[in-house]
Design a protein around this motif. Structure first.
Motif, PDB file in Angstrom:
ATOM      1  N   GLU A 184     -26.790  10.607 -34.623  1.00 18.74           N
ATOM      2  CA  GLU A 184     -25.811  11.368 -35.869  1.00 18.74           C
ATOM      3  C   GLU A 184     -26.231  12.811 -36.857  1.00 18.74           C
ATOM      4  O   GLU A 184     -24.603  13.480 -36.040  1.00 18.74           O
ATOM      5  CB  GLU A 184     -26.026  10.390 -37.246  1.00 18.74           C
ATOM      6  N   SER A 213     -29.704   8.815 -37.387  1.00 16.23           N
ATOM      7  CA  SER A 213     -29.879   7.986 -36.782  1.00 16.23           C
ATOM      8  C   SER A 213     -28.854   7.091 -37.465  1.00 16.23           C
ATOM      9  O   SER A 213     -28.931   6.017 -38.869  1.00 16.23           O
ATOM     10  CB  SER A 213     -31.060   7.721 -36.125  1.00 16.23           C
ATOM     11  N   THR A 214     -27.897   6.184 -36.493  1.00 14.61           N
ATOM     12  CA  THR A 214     -27.695   5.078 -36.985  1.00 14.61           C
ATOM     13  C   THR A 214     -27.974   3.950 -36.474  1.00 14.61           C
ATOM     14  O   THR A 214     -28.396   3.676 -34.757  1.00 14.61           O
ATOM     15  CB  THR A 214     -26.152   5.176 -36.529  1.00 14.61           C
ATOM     16  N   THR A 263     -27.617   2.930 -40.938  1.00 10.72           N
ATOM     17  CA  THR A 263     -27.520   4.671 -41.082  1.00 10.72           C
ATOM     18  C   THR A 263     -28.826   5.262 -41.733  1.00 10.72           C
ATOM     19  O   THR A 263     -28.346   5.674 -43.135  1.00 10.72           O
ATOM     20  CB  THR A 263     -26.064   5.454 -41.077  1.00 10.72           C
ATOM     21  N   ILE A 320     -23.121  13.524 -41.642  1.00 13.75           N
ATOM     22  CA  ILE A 320     -23.343  12.361 -40.950  1.00 13.75           C
ATOM     23  C   ILE A 320     -21.409  11.463 -40.442  1.00 13.75           C
ATOM     24  O   ILE A 320     -21.001  11.513 -41.539  1.00 13.75           O
ATOM     25  CB  ILE A 320     -24.068  11.316 -41.728  1.00 13.75           C
ATOM     26  N   TYR A 321     -21.602  11.377 -38.980  1.00 17.62           N
ATOM     27  CA  TYR A 321     -20.128  10.364 -38.733  1.00 17.62           C
ATOM     28  C   TYR A 321     -19.526  11.656 -38.323  1.00 17.62           C
ATOM     29  O   TYR A 321     -18.118  11.574 -38.568  1.00 17.62           O
ATOM     30  CB  TYR A 321     -19.423   9.341 -39.567  1.00 17.62           C
TER      31      TYR A 321
END
Length: 258
Positions: free
Chosen positions: A45, A50-51, A99, A181-182
């Motif tokens: 991400e 990270s997811t 996440t 993030i995202y």
């Protein structure tokens, strides 16, 4: 879920129910049972987050905003447990997503970021906590910072997946665009705030009353249910801004990290 010309599956409903207004009761039997999860996919991400997509065949479902307990067991029997918010929207796919920030010297997050590979197995228990859950039944104003966006993104994804018409707005704070993030998923319901470095023409600084003014100036019918998630300092700052702007204290839900 599947759909054919002659049959449509019923909407997925997590195994929870309202206990009192504004609070959701979690089924105790489901929440206390450890289940084996298999790491299915890792998705980067940001440089530090990270997811991790987990296959959990026995997962009974959750509501946006809930979290789970995760347990790692070493070969010598040593165990480490952590609480993590669920990032995925509820569905019946048998998969959930977490996440995780890579915390320096973090025992569990370090294993996920440095060691874990698809096929690895861990244990999970949940879903847990009904206070911060959002079933999608009321207007939601979401305020997050850093990894505090994780449970809020579950709400946004749920809102999109179910095509809900109830109003939803999100303000999310990050140090820089690279740390957001995202970022690739955020849409018109979201306003990003950058505290260290921002794109040209975008102010740099903490979340202010001016950021909250647009959604609070014209609240939807029935008003907002506010969800605040982040560090202790962010939670205090954001909740004070909400109260000063007229948001009722009993309609502010806070989840703190760290």
């Amino acid at each position: 879920m599947t759909e054919t010309a002659t049959h449509e599956t019923a909407p997925f409903t997590p195994p929870t129910r309202f206990a009192v207004p504004g609070r959701i009761e979690v089924a105790g039997e489901v929440a206390t049972r450890w289940q084996t999860a298999t790491l299915a996919q890792v998705r980067r991400e940001t440089p530090h987050a990270s997811t991790f997509r987990l296959a959990v065949p026995g997962w009974a479902g959750h509501l946006p905003g809930q979290h789970l307990m995760l347990r790692l067991t070493a070969e010598d029997g040593y165990t480490a447990q952590r609480h993590y918010s669920l990032a995925s929207a509820p569905d019946d796919s048998g998969h959930i997503e977490l996440t995780l920030d890579h915390v320096e010297d973090g025992e569990v997050s370090g294993w996920f970021h440095r060691v874990a590979r698809p096929g690895d197995r861990i244990e999970v228990r949940g879903p847990l906590s009904g206070f911060f859950a959002w079933p999608g039944d009321r207007p939601a104003l979401l305020l997050g910072a850093g990894s505090g966006v994780v449970p809020l993104m579950s709400m946004v994804r749920h809102h999109r997946a179910r095509r809900l018409t109830v109003p939803l707005r999100m303000l999310v704070s990050a140090r820089s665009p690279e740390e957001l993030i995202y970022a690739r998923e955020l849409g018109p319901e979201t306003v990003p705030v950058f505290t260290r470095r921002a794109p040209a023409g975008t102010p740099v600084g903490r979340m202010t009353a001016a950021h909250l003014a647009p959604p609070l100036a014209e609240p939807p019918a029935g008003g907002w249910e506010a969800y605040v998630c982040g560090s202790n300092s962010f939670a205090e700052h954001a909740s004070r801004l909400l109260v000063a702007a007229g948001q009722p204290v009993d309609r502010i839900r806070i989840e703190r990290f760290g």
